[in-house]
Design a protein around this motif. Structure first.
Motif, mmCIF file in Angstrom:
data_model
loop_
_atom_site.group_PDB
_atom_site.id
_atom_site.type_symbol
_atom_site.label_atom_id
_atom_site.label_comp_id
_atom_site.label_asym_id
_atom_site.label_seq_id
_atom_site.Cartn_x
_atom_site.Cartn_y
_atom_site.Cartn_z
ATOM 1 N N SER A 5 -52.930 -23.809 44.740
ATOM 2 C CA SER A 5 -51.490 -23.982 44.593
ATOM 3 C C SER A 5 -50.736 -22.907 45.371
ATOM 4 O O SER A 5 -49.671 -23.178 45.940
ATOM 5 C CB SER A 5 -51.109 -23.944 43.116
ATOM 6 O OG SER A 5 -51.541 -22.738 42.503
ATOM 7 N N GLU A 6 -51.295 -21.695 45.408
ATOM 8 C CA GLU A 6 -50.645 -20.607 46.162
ATOM 9 C C GLU A 6 -50.652 -20.913 47.662
ATOM 10 O O GLU A 6 -49.652 -20.692 48.369
ATOM 11 C CB GLU A 6 -51.355 -19.281 45.899
ATOM 12 C CG GLU A 6 -51.188 -18.735 44.482
ATOM 13 C CD GLU A 6 -52.113 -19.427 43.478
ATOM 14 O OE1 GLU A 6 -52.997 -20.207 43.924
ATOM 15 O OE2 GLU A 6 -51.948 -19.213 42.277
ATOM 16 N N GLU A 7 -51.781 -21.426 48.160
ATOM 17 C CA GLU A 7 -51.865 -21.756 49.580
ATOM 18 C C GLU A 7 -50.892 -22.874 49.929
ATOM 19 O O GLU A 7 -50.248 -22.849 50.988
ATOM 20 C CB GLU A 7 -53.294 -22.163 49.937
ATOM 21 C CG GLU A 7 -54.291 -21.010 49.927
ATOM 22 C CD GLU A 7 -55.716 -21.477 50.125
ATOM 23 O OE1 GLU A 7 -56.419 -20.871 50.960
ATOM 24 O OE2 GLU A 7 -56.121 -22.459 49.458
ATOM 25 N N ARG A 8 -50.767 -23.854 49.046
ATOM 26 C CA ARG A 8 -49.846 -24.959 49.300
ATOM 27 C C ARG A 8 -48.397 -24.474 49.315
ATOM 28 O O ARG A 8 -47.596 -24.903 50.151
ATOM 29 C CB ARG A 8 -50.037 -26.057 48.250
ATOM 30 C CG ARG A 8 -51.339 -26.835 48.428
ATOM 31 C CD ARG A 8 -51.543 -27.868 47.341
ATOM 32 N NE ARG A 8 -52.787 -28.611 47.571
ATOM 33 C CZ ARG A 8 -53.298 -29.480 46.724
ATOM 34 N NH1 ARG A 8 -52.681 -29.720 45.560
ATOM 35 N NH2 ARG A 8 -54.427 -30.113 47.013
ATOM 36 N N CYS B 256 -57.074 -29.758 54.036
ATOM 37 C CA CYS B 256 -56.068 -29.416 53.022
ATOM 38 C C CYS B 256 -56.407 -29.963 51.637
ATOM 39 O O CYS B 256 -55.623 -29.805 50.701
ATOM 40 C CB CYS B 256 -54.699 -29.935 53.445
ATOM 41 S SG CYS B 256 -54.026 -29.133 54.914
ATOM 42 N N ARG B 257 -57.570 -30.578 51.499
ATOM 43 C CA ARG B 257 -57.884 -31.271 50.247
ATOM 44 C C ARG B 257 -58.063 -30.301 49.080
ATOM 45 O O ARG B 257 -57.694 -30.624 47.939
ATOM 46 C CB ARG B 257 -59.148 -32.112 50.427
ATOM 47 C CG ARG B 257 -59.488 -32.984 49.228
ATOM 48 C CD ARG B 257 -60.578 -33.979 49.562
ATOM 49 N NE ARG B 257 -60.841 -34.900 48.466
ATOM 50 C CZ ARG B 257 -61.531 -36.019 48.569
ATOM 51 N NH1 ARG B 257 -62.021 -36.369 49.738
ATOM 52 N NH2 ARG B 257 -61.738 -36.787 47.515
ATOM 53 N N SER B 258 -58.587 -29.132 49.344
ATOM 54 C CA SER B 258 -58.910 -28.206 48.249
ATOM 55 C C SER B 258 -58.088 -26.923 48.295
ATOM 56 O O SER B 258 -58.512 -25.882 47.786
ATOM 57 C CB SER B 258 -60.407 -27.859 48.296
ATOM 58 O OG SER B 258 -61.199 -29.022 48.175
ATOM 59 N N LEU C 22 -53.722 -38.303 45.660
ATOM 60 C CA LEU C 22 -53.090 -37.870 46.893
ATOM 61 C C LEU C 22 -53.052 -36.349 46.946
ATOM 62 O O LEU C 22 -53.099 -35.678 45.915
ATOM 63 C CB LEU C 22 -51.653 -38.404 47.009
ATOM 64 C CG LEU C 22 -51.422 -39.910 46.954
ATOM 65 C CD1 LEU C 22 -49.951 -40.225 47.179
ATOM 66 C CD2 LEU C 22 -52.289 -40.644 47.955
ATOM 67 N N TYR C 23 -52.963 -35.815 48.143
ATOM 68 C CA TYR C 23 -52.746 -34.376 48.285
ATOM 69 C C TYR C 23 -51.905 -34.118 49.527
ATOM 70 O O TYR C 23 -51.939 -34.911 50.493
ATOM 71 C CB TYR C 23 -54.065 -33.603 48.352
ATOM 72 C CG TYR C 23 -54.957 -33.912 49.524
ATOM 73 C CD1 TYR C 23 -54.831 -33.225 50.734
ATOM 74 C CD2 TYR C 23 -55.955 -34.878 49.427
ATOM 75 C CE1 TYR C 23 -55.666 -33.480 51.815
ATOM 76 C CE2 TYR C 23 -56.798 -35.152 50.498
ATOM 77 C CZ TYR C 23 -56.650 -34.449 51.684
ATOM 78 O OH TYR C 23 -57.467 -34.720 52.745
ATOM 79 N N PRO C 24 -51.113 -33.038 49.529
ATOM 80 C CA PRO C 24 -50.288 -32.731 50.695
ATOM 81 C C PRO C 24 -51.133 -32.154 51.820
ATOM 82 O O PRO C 24 -52.032 -31.345 51.590
ATOM 83 C CB PRO C 24 -49.290 -31.698 50.153
ATOM 84 C CG PRO C 24 -50.002 -31.057 49.011
ATOM 85 C CD PRO C 24 -50.876 -32.117 48.408
ATOM 86 N N CYS C 25 -50.832 -32.587 53.031
ATOM 87 C CA CYS C 25 -51.543 -32.101 54.217
ATOM 88 C C CYS C 25 -50.543 -31.402 55.129
ATOM 89 O O CYS C 25 -49.545 -32.004 55.553
ATOM 90 C CB CYS C 25 -52.210 -33.264 54.949
ATOM 91 S SG CYS C 25 -53.004 -32.798 56.508
ATOM 92 N N TYR C 26 -50.808 -30.139 55.420
ATOM 93 C CA TYR C 26 -49.894 -29.319 56.212
ATOM 94 C C TYR C 26 -50.405 -29.097 57.639
ATOM 95 O O TYR C 26 -49.862 -28.265 58.362
ATOM 96 C CB TYR C 26 -49.710 -27.959 55.532
ATOM 97 C CG TYR C 26 -49.167 -28.068 54.125
ATOM 98 C CD1 TYR C 26 -47.805 -28.127 53.886
ATOM 99 C CD2 TYR C 26 -50.029 -28.113 53.025
ATOM 100 C CE1 TYR C 26 -47.302 -28.236 52.595
ATOM 101 C CE2 TYR C 26 -49.539 -28.219 51.734
ATOM 102 C CZ TYR C 26 -48.180 -28.284 51.523
ATOM 103 O OH TYR C 26 -47.690 -28.387 50.243
ATOM 104 N N CYS C 27 -51.425 -29.810 58.033
ATOM 105 C CA CYS C 27 -51.992 -29.601 59.355
ATOM 106 C C CYS C 27 -50.963 -29.896 60.447
ATOM 107 O O CYS C 27 -50.225 -30.888 60.376
ATOM 108 C CB CYS C 27 -53.215 -30.486 59.563
ATOM 109 S SG CYS C 27 -54.643 -29.981 58.564
ATOM 110 N N SER C 28 -50.951 -29.040 61.442
ATOM 111 C CA SER C 28 -50.031 -29.208 62.558
ATOM 112 C C SER C 28 -50.576 -30.227 63.547
ATOM 113 O O SER C 28 -51.742 -30.639 63.471
ATOM 114 C CB SER C 28 -49.831 -27.869 63.265
ATOM 115 O OG SER C 28 -51.046 -27.446 63.866
ATOM 116 N N ARG C 29 -49.743 -30.617 64.491
ATOM 117 C CA ARG C 29 -50.190 -31.557 65.523
ATOM 118 C C ARG C 29 -51.328 -30.960 66.338
ATOM 119 O O ARG C 29 -52.265 -31.669 66.721
ATOM 120 C CB ARG C 29 -49.023 -31.920 66.431
ATOM 121 C CG ARG C 29 -47.971 -32.794 65.770
ATOM 122 C CD ARG C 29 -46.899 -33.206 66.758
ATOM 123 N NE ARG C 29 -45.910 -34.080 66.147
ATOM 124 C CZ ARG C 29 -44.854 -34.590 66.789
ATOM 125 N NH1 ARG C 29 -44.695 -34.315 68.084
ATOM 126 N NH2 ARG C 29 -44.000 -35.367 66.166
#
Length: 324
Positions: free
Chosen positions: A139-142, A134-136, A103-110
């Motif tokens: 850690s700083e970007e996340r 957001c897959r790659s 799994l990975y966190p996805c921060y994409c907006s609507r």
């Protein structure tokens, strides 16, 4: 091992004859093969689900002549039978997928997701395939994005071709890239259909999933989750949708074809079952028939040639039985 099937409606509205067809076909499959039939209420989407619709669903199915071996009102060894009461199991699955780095966190907006949806591409039951923006992320970007927005969690769909043998339509193949990484837990904490149904079917020992063809491309996603979680996958079969002369799928806006409205109009349940049996090829002409009278004649031989058409003539025949 005894075969186990299920019908799992979402209580966001009243059941219509398309839903009734899926329920009847799955029920007949289990009764024909001496299996067990489970009723599960898929109310994971709490804002859209209504307890009144769930209660009416049970009444409508029983009025149609269907019963179940396990369900929300009968209990069973795999309770609870409502997804809203099973969230702890979905959280356990999420934790395992995180441990496996799947799994990975996805921060994409609507707005970002909307721009993806508006681009030219193939669509699926999940909408536009997510391109892995957001897959790659580092850690700083996340960390930077997490300060602005709570993330959804996406599953890393395996790349390459994903194939399975459908019990009605035969071999089906999909591209992992074409399906895209899909959400298993939304930013608001709601678990996805794909995750919940996989966990529930596995835990309830479901061996056969018979459902509408609109969920065909959900199967490779769910099979990927079964493999990742080391769970036994059921056999899948997808029945055609019921449409009319103008649309390949009956509209939920047509309130006249809900089971509740047909019941209130005085149409006998045997007439609805007879209509569905005729469309499926279980009888050679539309005539009233009880659900249990079809058990011996159940087959899927006529269900691989595309959607079924609820013609104006069949609609007239159905409503001719009102108040008789």
């Amino acid at each position: 091992m005894k075969r186990r099937g299920r019908f799992a409606p979402t209580p966001s509205g009243l059941l219509h004859i398309g839903n009734a067809f899926a329920a009847l076909a799955s029920w007949l499959q289990m009764r024909h093969y001496g299996g067990e039939f489970v009723l599960r209420i898929e109310d994971i989407d709490k804002p859209r689900s209504r307890p009144a619709f769930a209660e009416q669903c049970l009444k409508d199915l029983r009025w149609l002549g269907l019963d179940w071996d396990e369900g929300p009102d009968t209990g069973g060894s795999h309770a609870p039978y409502a997804q809203s009461k099973r969230e702890a199991y979905y959280e356990e699955a999420i934790d395992k997928l995180i441990e496996l780095n799947l799994l990975y966190p996805c921060y994409c907006s609507r707005s970002e997701l909307a721009s993806i949806a508006s681009a030219p591409h193939g669509l699926s039951s999940e909408g536009a395939p997510y391109p892995g923006l957001c897959r790659s992320l580092s850690s700083e970007e996340r960390e930077r994005k997490a300060m602005k927005k709570a993330p959804a969690l996406r599953f890393k769909m395996p790349r390459g071709e994903a194939c399975f043998m459908d019990g009605i339509t035969g071999k089906q193949c999909f591209s992992g890239e074409g399906l895209g990484d899909f959400v298993v837990k939304r930013a608001d904490g709601m678990f996805s259909y794909q995750l919940a149904v996989t966990v529930d079917d596995a835990m309830m020992g479901i061996t056969d999933v018979l459902r509408g063809s609109d969920l065909l491309d959900s199967t490779p996603r769910q099979l990927a989750l079964y493999e990742a979680l080391a769970l036994n996958a059921p056999d899948f079969a997808h029945i055609p949708l019921i449409g009319d002369e103008d649309n390949p799928r009956l509209s939920k806006r047509d309130k006249s074809i809900t089971l509740t409205s047909l019941h209130n109009a005085g149409i006998a349940p045997e007439r609805i079952v007879g209509l569905l049996a005729y469309l499926a090829g279980w009888i050679d002409r539309p005539e009233p028939v009880k659900a249990d009278e079809l058990v011996a004649s159940y087959h899927t031989d006529c269900l691989s040639s595309g959607n079924l058409v609820f013609t104006s003539e069949l609609r007239a025949w159905l409503f001719d039985g009102a108040s008789q």
